[in-house]
Scaffold this motif. Structure first.
Motif, PDB file in Angstrom:
ATOM      1  N   HIS B  74      32.105  60.478  29.145  1.00  0.00           N
ATOM      2  CA  HIS B  74      33.415  59.901  29.437  1.00  0.00           C
ATOM      3  C   HIS B  74      33.422  58.443  29.000  1.00  0.00           C
ATOM      4  O   HIS B  74      32.460  57.721  29.256  1.00  0.00           O
ATOM      5  N   VAL B  75      34.477  58.027  28.344  1.00  0.00           N
ATOM      6  CA  VAL B  75      34.611  56.627  27.955  1.00  0.00           C
ATOM      7  C   VAL B  75      35.923  56.095  28.506  1.00  0.00           C
ATOM      8  O   VAL B  75      37.001  56.627  28.201  1.00  0.00           O
ATOM      9  N   GLN B  76      35.804  55.067  29.357  1.00  0.00           N
ATOM     10  CA  GLN B  76      37.021  54.476  29.917  1.00  0.00           C
ATOM     11  C   GLN B  76      37.551  53.419  28.972  1.00  0.00           C
ATOM     12  O   GLN B  76      36.790  52.669  28.372  1.00  0.00           O
ATOM     13  N   GLN B  77      38.862  53.376  28.851  1.00  0.00           N
ATOM     14  CA  GLN B  77      39.485  52.412  27.953  1.00  0.00           C
ATOM     15  C   GLN B  77      40.571  51.654  28.707  1.00  0.00           C
ATOM     16  O   GLN B  77      41.149  52.158  29.658  1.00  0.00           O
ATOM     17  N   THR B  78      40.864  50.443  28.245  1.00  0.00           N
ATOM     18  CA  THR B  78      41.963  49.681  28.858  1.00  0.00           C
ATOM     19  C   THR B  78      43.140  49.680  27.895  1.00  0.00           C
ATOM     20  O   THR B  78      42.977  49.443  26.695  1.00  0.00           O
ATOM     21  N   GLY B  79      44.301  49.987  28.410  1.00  0.00           N
ATOM     22  CA  GLY B  79      45.498  50.039  27.577  1.00  0.00           C
ATOM     23  C   GLY B  79      45.663  51.361  26.874  1.00  0.00           C
ATOM     24  O   GLY B  79      46.671  51.628  26.239  1.00  0.00           O
ATOM     25  N   LYS B  80      44.647  52.207  26.926  1.00  0.00           N
ATOM     26  CA  LYS B  80      44.690  53.536  26.313  1.00  0.00           C
ATOM     27  C   LYS B  80      44.137  54.538  27.322  1.00  0.00           C
ATOM     28  O   LYS B  80      43.344  54.156  28.192  1.00  0.00           O
ATOM     29  N   PRO B  81      44.503  55.797  27.204  1.00  0.00           N
ATOM     30  CA  PRO B  81      43.939  56.781  28.136  1.00  0.00           C
ATOM     31  C   PRO B  81      42.426  56.910  27.934  1.00  0.00           C
ATOM     32  O   PRO B  81      41.917  56.650  26.834  1.00  0.00           O
ATOM     33  N   ASP B  82      41.735  57.320  28.987  1.00  0.00           N
ATOM     34  CA  ASP B  82      40.293  57.576  28.859  1.00  0.00           C
ATOM     35  C   ASP B  82      40.061  58.716  27.880  1.00  0.00           C
ATOM     36  O   ASP B  82      40.959  59.487  27.573  1.00  0.00           O
TER      37      ASP B  82
END
Lengths: 207, 207
Positions: B74-82
DNA sequence: GACACCATGTAACGCGTTACATGATTGC
DNA sequence: GCAATCATGTAACGCGTTACATGGTGTC
């Protein structure tokens, strides 16, 4: 005012829904424009487009007949099974004509070999070459077959063939197209083989 | 003696059945050989082969993961969905490697436009020309796009790209192939337009 | 305010393939 | 005797498409 447009759209939708015409249906209709055919013959001739199976063709012909787009006559044969010869009706011809000038859906192409080519780096250079040689061989067979077909057509119909008015014009266009594309595929394979050979030479140079 | 062969065949069948691997599965594995990707990215990249939809890709990735052919983080992103970043496992790599050198199923090609070209005699010469001009236009767009992609690759990786050892070799091969075939398609369209013009001239001569 | 992009998923449906079914004739 | 060709059909299954569902960010 625009109510009429909605009514027309509704009727068209209703017709489309009832007939549920897909590309194969139109393919059969366009084949029957050239000459009346049996389901069996249509299945062979369809090869210019794509390879549909008889299990798809027969039920669809029955449906087209129910929708009044084609008619058939029983033909009894000796030494061979009886057959049904289908012909296109005026209604079928009208439907096909209005469909021809509509925009086409994007083509569907699914080729396993391309996945193998993509992952070719997983094999050694010799296996890679074998795969491409096999590809060339199968396409050369197709090219040879295609050339025979084209020559036969040209002998039968002469220069008339290159006229839009000729009944076989469409078929001739598609044969020429397939030939070109198949030759191009072969050329690409040779180009790849060249690259694979270069790699081998470089390995030898290092030795 | 031959009992062993049957046992091996049975095991192979069991594996095949459980994994139920189709070409798309191998396509995903071969994409992941190049670099780890999200399902979303894979769906875009698949374009080199054929246009699979995300609704097919996501469930298949889940299945590949269950079969141990790929893993994900899993990669969490800011401003974009994970997102989930998938990688191929050794097991996946082994399965892909043994698949690559097997013979390929014949390609599936279904192109509505060819049916229209076949039935082109039903329209007038002007409509026919319009259809082929539209076809040329859409293929010229593809060619332009393809050329940009190829140049970008060549700038990024240089002459290394033409080596089987390069990670992007397979992708490069497929880009070049598509370009060639798309250009050939355009050439064919121009040839057809030439024939349609000839017909028109002959009509004029008669006047 | 509408649309496109990023990102992942599920559900329903239709198309296409594989397999089952039949049967006579011709060529190897 | 076996396979291929001609000829038509049905049934089951799986693959692929369309549509439903959600939601934040950036652009025109």
């Amino acid at each position: 005012m625009s109510i009429f447009i909605y009514i027309i759209l509704y009727i068209l939708t209703a017709i489309t829904w009832r007939m549920n015409m897909n590309a194969l249906g139109y393919a059969l209709l366009s084949m029957l424009m050239r000459k009346p055919c049996s389901g069996y013959e249509l299945t062979q001739l369809l090869e210019v487009f794509w390879q549909a199976k008889h299990s798809q063709v027969y039920p669809l012909l029955t449906k087209l007949e129910q929708d009044g787009l084609v008619t058939f006559v029983h033909v009894q044969q000796t030494g061979k099974p009886d057959k049904k010869i289908y012909s296109i009706t005026d209604k079928g011809k009208a439907l096909l004509t209005q469909w021809v000038s509509k925009p086409s859906a994007p083509p569907v192409i699914r080729d396993e070999f391309l996945v193998r080519a993509y992952a070719i780096g997983l094999t050694d250079a010799n296996t890679a070459k074998r795969l491409f040689h096999e590809r060339i061989f199968s396409f050369e067979e197709k090219v040879a077959f295609r050339k025979v077909e084209i020559e036969r057509m040209q002998k039968e119909h002469g220069s008339e063939l290159e006229q839009i008015t000729c009944r076989h014009f469409g078929r001739y266009l598609l044969f020429q197209r397939k030939l070109k594309l198949e030759e191009e595929e072969i050329a690409w394979c040779h180009w790849v083989l060249g690259l694979l050979d270069n790699a081998k030479m470089k390995v030898n140079e290092k030795k």
